[in-house]
Motif scaffolding. Structure first.
Motif, PDB file in Angstrom:
ATOM      1  N   ALA A  51       0.815  -1.129  -0.013  1.00 48.07           N
ATOM      2  CA  ALA A  51      -0.108  -0.070  -0.144  1.00 48.07           C
ATOM      3  C   ALA A  51       0.894   1.287  -0.106  1.00 48.07           C
ATOM      4  O   ALA A  51       0.640   2.157  -0.759  1.00 48.07           O
ATOM      5  CB  ALA A  51      -1.045  -0.165   1.255  1.00 48.07           C
ATOM      6  N   ILE A  52       2.017   1.451   0.896  1.00 47.42           N
ATOM      7  CA  ILE A  52       2.892   2.421   0.762  1.00 47.42           C
ATOM      8  C   ILE A  52       3.552   2.661  -0.350  1.00 47.42           C
ATOM      9  O   ILE A  52       3.681   3.671  -0.884  1.00 47.42           O
ATOM     10  CB  ILE A  52       3.774   2.254   2.009  1.00 47.42           C
ATOM     11  CG1 ILE A  52       3.012   2.109   3.248  1.00 47.42           C
ATOM     12  CG2 ILE A  52       4.767   3.440   2.241  1.00 47.42           C
ATOM     13  CD1 ILE A  52       2.088   3.388   3.701  1.00 47.42           C
ATOM     14  N   LYS A  53       4.124   1.582  -1.084  1.00 48.81           N
ATOM     15  CA  LYS A  53       4.690   1.823  -2.565  1.00 48.81           C
ATOM     16  C   LYS A  53       3.708   2.182  -3.392  1.00 48.81           C
ATOM     17  O   LYS A  53       4.204   3.008  -4.201  1.00 48.81           O
ATOM     18  CB  LYS A  53       5.202   0.490  -2.593  1.00 48.81           C
ATOM     19  CG  LYS A  53       5.942   0.328  -4.244  1.00 48.81           C
ATOM     20  CD  LYS A  53       6.376  -0.952  -4.685  1.00 48.81           C
ATOM     21  CE  LYS A  53       7.141  -1.214  -6.026  1.00 48.81           C
ATOM     22  NZ  LYS A  53       6.793  -0.061  -6.605  1.00 48.81           N
ATOM     23  N   ARG A  54       2.492   1.897  -3.511  1.00 43.38           N
ATOM     24  CA  ARG A  54       1.432   2.162  -4.487  1.00 43.38           C
ATOM     25  C   ARG A  54       1.193   3.743  -4.315  1.00 43.38           C
ATOM     26  O   ARG A  54       1.196   4.437  -5.297  1.00 43.38           O
ATOM     27  CB  ARG A  54       0.379   1.348  -4.247  1.00 43.38           C
ATOM     28  CG  ARG A  54      -0.885   2.116  -5.318  1.00 43.38           C
ATOM     29  CD  ARG A  54      -2.152   1.056  -4.752  1.00 43.38           C
ATOM     30  NE  ARG A  54      -3.390   1.675  -5.561  1.00 43.38           N
ATOM     31  CZ  ARG A  54      -3.764   1.287  -6.679  1.00 43.38           C
ATOM     32  NH1 ARG A  54      -3.112   0.553  -7.382  1.00 43.38           N
ATOM     33  NH2 ARG A  54      -4.719   1.959  -7.337  1.00 43.38           N
ATOM     34  N   LEU A  55       1.119   4.082  -2.951  1.00 41.34           N
ATOM     35  CA  LEU A  55       0.795   5.563  -2.855  1.00 41.34           C
ATOM     36  C   LEU A  55       2.069   6.283  -3.123  1.00 41.34           C
ATOM     37  O   LEU A  55       1.739   7.412  -3.722  1.00 41.34           O
ATOM     38  CB  LEU A  55       0.490   5.789  -1.317  1.00 41.34           C
ATOM     39  CG  LEU A  55      -0.775   5.204  -0.666  1.00 41.34           C
ATOM     40  CD1 LEU A  55      -1.018   4.960   0.595  1.00 41.34           C
ATOM     41  CD2 LEU A  55      -2.197   5.850  -1.448  1.00 41.34           C
ATOM     42  N   LYS A  56       3.029   5.919  -2.798  1.00 37.04           N
ATOM     43  CA  LYS A  56       4.383   6.715  -3.067  1.00 37.04           C
ATOM     44  C   LYS A  56       4.524   6.696  -4.532  1.00 37.04           C
ATOM     45  O   LYS A  56       5.015   7.905  -5.101  1.00 37.04           O
ATOM     46  CB  LYS A  56       5.667   6.239  -2.386  1.00 37.04           C
ATOM     47  CG  LYS A  56       5.777   6.490  -0.883  1.00 37.04           C
ATOM     48  CD  LYS A  56       6.876   6.004  -0.139  1.00 37.04           C
ATOM     49  CE  LYS A  56       6.927   6.523   1.282  1.00 37.04           C
ATOM     50  NZ  LYS A  56       7.427   7.820   1.583  1.00 37.04           N
ATOM     51  N   ASP A  57       4.246   5.587  -5.318  1.00 39.42           N
ATOM     52  CA  ASP A  57       4.450   5.631  -6.607  1.00 39.42           C
ATOM     53  C   ASP A  57       3.594   6.424  -7.480  1.00 39.42           C
ATOM     54  O   ASP A  57       3.792   7.054  -8.497  1.00 39.42           O
ATOM     55  CB  ASP A  57       4.385   4.166  -7.330  1.00 39.42           C
ATOM     56  CG  ASP A  57       5.192   3.317  -6.780  1.00 39.42           C
ATOM     57  OD1 ASP A  57       6.458   3.738  -6.595  1.00 39.42           O
ATOM     58  OD2 ASP A  57       5.160   1.986  -7.085  1.00 39.42           O
ATOM     59  N   GLN A  58       2.462   6.756  -6.690  1.00 40.65           N
ATOM     60  CA  GLN A  58       1.484   7.941  -7.251  1.00 40.65           C
ATOM     61  C   GLN A  58       1.641   9.234  -6.855  1.00 40.65           C
ATOM     62  O   GLN A  58       0.822   9.941  -7.255  1.00 40.65           O
ATOM     63  CB  GLN A  58       0.153   7.147  -7.030  1.00 40.65           C
ATOM     64  CG  GLN A  58      -0.053   6.054  -7.800  1.00 40.65           C
ATOM     65  CD  GLN A  58      -1.641   5.618  -8.174  1.00 40.65           C
ATOM     66  OE1 GLN A  58      -2.298   6.539  -8.162  1.00 40.65           O
ATOM     67  NE2 GLN A  58      -1.709   4.284  -8.060  1.00 40.65           N
ATOM     68  N   HIS A  59       2.645   9.385  -6.156  1.00 40.98           N
ATOM     69  CA  HIS A  59       3.041  10.855  -5.694  1.00 40.98           C
ATOM     70  C   HIS A  59       1.974  11.443  -4.729  1.00 40.98           C
ATOM     71  O   HIS A  59       1.835  12.602  -4.583  1.00 40.98           O
ATOM     72  CB  HIS A  59       3.467  11.893  -6.874  1.00 40.98           C
ATOM     73  CG  HIS A  59       4.308  11.222  -7.670  1.00 40.98           C
ATOM     74  ND1 HIS A  59       5.810  11.162  -7.284  1.00 40.98           N
ATOM     75  CD2 HIS A  59       4.285  10.712  -8.947  1.00 40.98           C
ATOM     76  CE1 HIS A  59       6.405  10.634  -8.398  1.00 40.98           C
ATOM     77  NE2 HIS A  59       5.411  10.320  -9.322  1.00 40.98           N
ATOM     78  N   VAL A  60       1.469  10.433  -3.874  1.00 36.10           N
ATOM     79  CA  VAL A  60       0.463  10.828  -2.833  1.00 36.10           C
ATOM     80  C   VAL A  60       1.388  11.543  -1.857  1.00 36.10           C
ATOM     81  O   VAL A  60       2.168  10.945  -1.309  1.00 36.10           O
ATOM     82  CB  VAL A  60      -0.486   9.629  -2.276  1.00 36.10           C
ATOM     83  CG1 VAL A  60      -1.360  10.154  -1.204  1.00 36.10           C
ATOM     84  CG2 VAL A  60      -1.242   9.249  -3.392  1.00 36.10           C
ATOM     85  N   PRO A  61       0.708  12.749  -1.131  1.00 38.65           N
ATOM     86  CA  PRO A  61       1.736  13.375  -0.067  1.00 38.65           C
ATOM     87  C   PRO A  61       1.313  12.688   1.110  1.00 38.65           C
ATOM     88  O   PRO A  61       0.244  12.210   1.341  1.00 38.65           O
ATOM     89  CB  PRO A  61       0.991  14.788  -0.204  1.00 38.65           C
ATOM     90  CG  PRO A  61      -0.105  14.909  -0.905  1.00 38.65           C
ATOM     91  CD  PRO A  61      -0.200  13.451  -1.825  1.00 38.65           C
ATOM     92  N   ALA A  66       1.544  13.112   5.317  1.00 40.03           N
ATOM     93  CA  ALA A  66       1.573  13.962   6.529  1.00 40.03           C
ATOM     94  C   ALA A  66       2.494  13.378   7.347  1.00 40.03           C
ATOM     95  O   ALA A  66       2.894  14.140   8.261  1.00 40.03           O
ATOM     96  CB  ALA A  66       0.135  14.434   6.779  1.00 40.03           C
ATOM     97  N   ALA A  67       2.416  12.083   7.506  1.00 40.40           N
ATOM     98  CA  ALA A  67       3.439  10.993   8.427  1.00 40.40           C
ATOM     99  C   ALA A  67       4.048  10.042   7.577  1.00 40.40           C
ATOM    100  O   ALA A  67       2.995   9.298   7.271  1.00 40.40           O
ATOM    101  CB  ALA A  67       2.524  10.532   9.543  1.00 40.40           C
ATOM    102  N   GLU A  68       5.304   9.731   7.428  1.00 32.57           N
ATOM    103  CA  GLU A  68       5.754   8.850   7.029  1.00 32.57           C
ATOM    104  C   GLU A  68       5.533   7.448   7.631  1.00 32.57           C
ATOM    105  O   GLU A  68       5.128   7.728   9.030  1.00 32.57           O
ATOM    106  CB  GLU A  68       7.303   8.848   6.744  1.00 32.57           C
ATOM    107  CG  GLU A  68       7.837  10.087   5.654  1.00 32.57           C
ATOM    108  CD  GLU A  68       7.505   9.718   4.409  1.00 32.57           C
ATOM    109  OE1 GLU A  68       7.667   8.504   3.900  1.00 32.57           O
ATOM    110  OE2 GLU A  68       7.189  10.518   3.574  1.00 32.57           O
ATOM    111  N   PRO A  69       5.614   6.312   7.125  1.00 34.01           N
ATOM    112  CA  PRO A  69       5.152   5.073   7.719  1.00 34.01           C
ATOM    113  C   PRO A  69       6.119   4.835   8.946  1.00 34.01           C
ATOM    114  O   PRO A  69       7.255   5.291   9.193  1.00 34.01           O
ATOM    115  CB  PRO A  69       5.681   4.128   6.666  1.00 34.01           C
ATOM    116  CG  PRO A  69       5.663   4.597   5.368  1.00 34.01           C
ATOM    117  CD  PRO A  69       5.961   6.123   5.625  1.00 34.01           C
TER     118      PRO A  69
END
Length: 128
Positions: free
Chosen positions: A79-89, A91-94
């Motif tokens: 999930a985190i990879k998918r969100l980062k790949d789509q450049h979702v901002p 507010a708190a890193e994992p």
């Protein structure tokens, strides 16, 4: 008064088309209801309902401080990879707690959404 259950979690948005793209294409949610001429969109998430809406001029507006919905995901790292790949901002890193893994992302209006994965019982620490 006795509250029986949560009816829905509602998130105000400024642009329904842009918000739908995020919630449906980025997060992968499927529309369950569309009301008020497309100004109110609902998604079934497990047994619960998440609604996005653009209703009431200035009465219900997005905020980066107001939403507290947490999405329980099957695979946190994916999930985190998918969100980062789509450049979702973010507010708190994992981060990790004794009970879970979490990150906080923001939708296009700045509403904060929690990406969450409980740890299996045998991996949990003290969760207080």
């Amino acid at each position: 008064m006795k509250i029986k259950e949560i009816g829905f979690v509602g998130i105000p948005v400024t642009d329904v088309t842009r918000a739908r793209s995020f919630y449906e294409e980025v997060l992968g949610l499927k529309t369950s209801e569309e009301m008020m001429g497309g100004k109110w969109i609902e998604y079934s998430v497990g047994d619960d309902t998440l609604a996005i809406a653009n209703v009431g001029s200035g009465k219900w507006v997005p905020s980066d401080q107001g939403t507290g919905v947490a999405f329980e995901v099957e695979d946190f790292d994916e999930a985190i990879k998918r969100l980062k790949d789509q450049h979702v901002p973010f507010a708190a890193e994992p981060f990790e707690t004794p009970c879970c893994h979490m990150a906080v992302v923001q939708d296009p209006d700045g509403n904060k959404l929690i990406i969450h994965k409980l740890k299996p019982e045998n991996e949990k620490g003290v969760c207080k």
